[in-house]
Design an enzyme around this catalytic site. Structure first.
Site, PDB file in Angstrom:
ATOM      1  CG  HIS A 104      72.953  36.537  57.261  1.00 49.79           C
ATOM      2  ND1 HIS A 104      71.866  37.836  57.434  1.00 49.79           N
ATOM      3  CD2 HIS A 104      73.767  37.250  56.957  1.00 49.79           C
ATOM      4  CE1 HIS A 104      71.686  38.629  57.100  1.00 49.79           C
ATOM      5  NE2 HIS A 104      73.491  38.424  56.374  1.00 49.79           N
ATOM      6  CG  ASP A 107      70.321  35.269  59.857  1.00 51.69           C
ATOM      7  OD1 ASP A 107      70.149  36.378  59.871  1.00 51.69           O
ATOM      8  OD2 ASP A 107      69.796  35.751  58.378  1.00 51.69           O
TER       9      ASP A 107
HETATM   10  C1  XUL Z   1      73.327  44.689  54.552  1.00 47.37           C
HETATM   11  C2  XUL Z   1      72.510  43.567  53.367  1.00 47.37           C
HETATM   12  C3  XUL Z   1      72.935  42.130  54.202  1.00 47.37           C
HETATM   13  C4  XUL Z   1      72.797  41.102  52.907  1.00 47.37           C
HETATM   14  C5  XUL Z   1      73.174  40.062  53.686  1.00 47.37           C
HETATM   15  O1  XUL Z   1      72.985  46.079  54.295  1.00 47.37           O
HETATM   16  O2  XUL Z   1      71.964  43.726  52.694  1.00 47.37           O
HETATM   17  O3  XUL Z   1      71.450  41.242  54.538  1.00 47.37           O
HETATM   18  O4  XUL Z   1      71.889  41.226  52.088  1.00 47.37           O
HETATM   19  O5  XUL Z   1      74.523  39.381  54.727  1.00 47.37           O
END
Ligand code: XUL
Ligand code: CO
Length: 443
Positions: A104, A107
């Site tokens: 993300h 992150d």
């Molecule tokens: C949350 C989840 C996230 C997504 C990316 O449950 O799986 O980490 O993979 O936003």
């Protein structure tokens, strides 16, 4: 680029040593260089490390703060810390022999006081990521924007009742798309975050769904305008953090995408623990996506059957993974997708070594499942069984039903004059389960 010091100095690059090794820091089943059907196992599996769990996870839970303390987190300037953390991350990617990672935006780089400052932070860390990718050969499987942690998103991002928040989220996705393109990301993921509701008393469900679709169309348009060729992926999840998430499961995702004319632009990123939260099996979600040519990628993890939330554990259940791999291989693989370990260490697993054990187990379990599924498909016993089970549709009136040439009148006449009562056929479930067991245990 300046050579950084080793952050995992005590741990060597993980080697394949075969099933009988007694070395816990070795692969037993995943041999990245082994060639199967003209492709290496590394190419088949396309393993990816989730930055948020592996390098931002601290072990915190609603009952207490983090337990995991990493030495590279010390430092005052958050952008400098982000870069050193990234050095550690790339050392780990190499040692665990993962060809990909995922992130993300928030992150990898800290959020600033303004969007402009956040974007500057991101640019600085992305430049560093660019250098590290070049130096190591590790690639970006997918990028995404975190549209759920900041309090501004407490009532959703694209589905927020306030258009101002929608605009902020749109701006964040614009930038996340651009950095994903810059780093050669092969996909871009939308996980629903807080796109759902807590109560319908304050919610206009129809408008929120319309807004979510508008948001995705804006992203598709922007990708086109900047020349981003990666695959867009939707990651369904039925609940958590909200009571109801709009991307509930693959089936409702397909209906949503088709309703809003988005189906050509998206495939699915299927997560094991999300499938089970929706009351489905992992295999079911893969089959539903594959049936529509919309299987994109996997977020590899597992839930705990005794806990009702998204525990994001590493999956070592070879039976479950073999069933999943069968569905994936039948669908022709994941294309630009991969197996991303969206899985985290348990709170007391505080040592850097635990990060290795966790991923070694996950990679070995998937590699073993791949090999078993590959053999099952090659020997074709299940395939022949299923083909024969539907053989009555291959010719005659069955063929006419499948090709839309039958009518109720014609079928009635057939039953009355020729067919009469159908002969029952056993589904042979127990036989097939025993057969699967024999493949799992040394057939
Ligand atoms: C949350 C989840 C996230 C997504 C990316 O449950 O799986 O980490 O993979 O936003
Ligand atoms: Co996920």
């Amino acid at each position: 680029m300046k050579k950084s010091r080793a952050h995992f100095a005590a741990i060597p690059t993980i080697a394949y040593e075969g099933p009988r090794t007694e070395n816990a820091l070795a692969f037993r089943h995943y041999n990245p260089d082994e060639v199967v059907d003209g492709k290496t196992m590394a190419e088949h599996m396309r393993f990816s490390i989730a930055y948020w769990h592996a390098f931002r996870g601290t072990g915190s839970d609603p009952f207490g703060p983090g337990t995991i303390v990493r030495p590279w987190e010390a430092g005052k300037d958050p952008v400098s810390v982000a870069k050193v953390r990234m050095d550690a991350a790339f050392e780990f990617f190499q040692k665990i022999r993962a060809p990909f990672y995922c992130f993300h935006d928030r992150d990898i780089a800290p959020e600033g006081r303004t969007l402009a400052e956040s974007n500057r932070n991101l640019d600085a860390v992305v430049a560093h990521a660019h250098d590290l990718q070049k130096a190591t050969g590790v690639r970006l499987l997918w990028g995404t924007a975190n549209l759920f942690s900041n309090p501004r998103y407490m009532c959703g991002a694209a589905t927020n009742p306030d258009a101002h928040v929608f605009a902020y989220a749109a701006a964040q996705v614009k930038k996340a798309l651009e950095v994903t393109k810059e780093l050669g990301g092969e996909n871009y993921v939308f996980w629903g975050g807080r796109e759902g509701y807590e109560t319908l008393l304050n919610t206009n469900l129809k408008r929120e769904q319309d807004h979510l679709a508008a948001f995705l169309h804006l992203a598709v348009d922007h990708a086109k305008s900047i020349g981003f060729k990666g695959q867009f992926l939707i990651e369904p999840k039925p609940k958590e953090p909200t009571k109801h998430q709009y991307d509930f499961d693959v089936a409702s995702g397909i209906a949503f995408l088709r309703t809003y004319g988005l189906e050509k632009h998206f495939k699915f990123n299927i997560e094991t623990n999300h499938a089970t939260l929706a009351g489905h099996s992992f295999q079911h979600e893969i089959e539903v996506a594959a049936a529509q040519g919309m299987l994109g990628s996997i977020d590899a993890n597992a839930g705990d059957p005794l806990l009702g939330w998204d525990t994001d554990q590493f999956n070592t259940d070879v039976r479950e993974l073999t069933l999943a791999m069968l569905a994936i291989l039948r669908a022709g693989g994941l294309g630009t997708g991969g197996f991303n370990f969206d899985a985290k260490l348990r709170r007391p697993s505080i040592d850097p070594e635990d990060l290795f054990h966790a991923h070694i187990g996950g990679m070995d379990a998937y590699a073993l499942a791949f090999k078993i599924a590959h053999r099952i498909l090659k020997e074709g016993v299940f395939e022949t069984f299923v083909t024969n089970r539907y053989a009555s549709y291959d010719s005659g009136f069955g063929r006419e039903i499948e090709t839309g040439r039958a009518s109720l009148r014609q079928l009635e006449k057939l039953v009355l004059t020729k067919l009469g009562e159908p002969t029952p056929h056993s589904g042979r479930q127990e036989y097939l389960e025993n057969l699967l067991m024999s493949y799992l245990h040394g057939r």
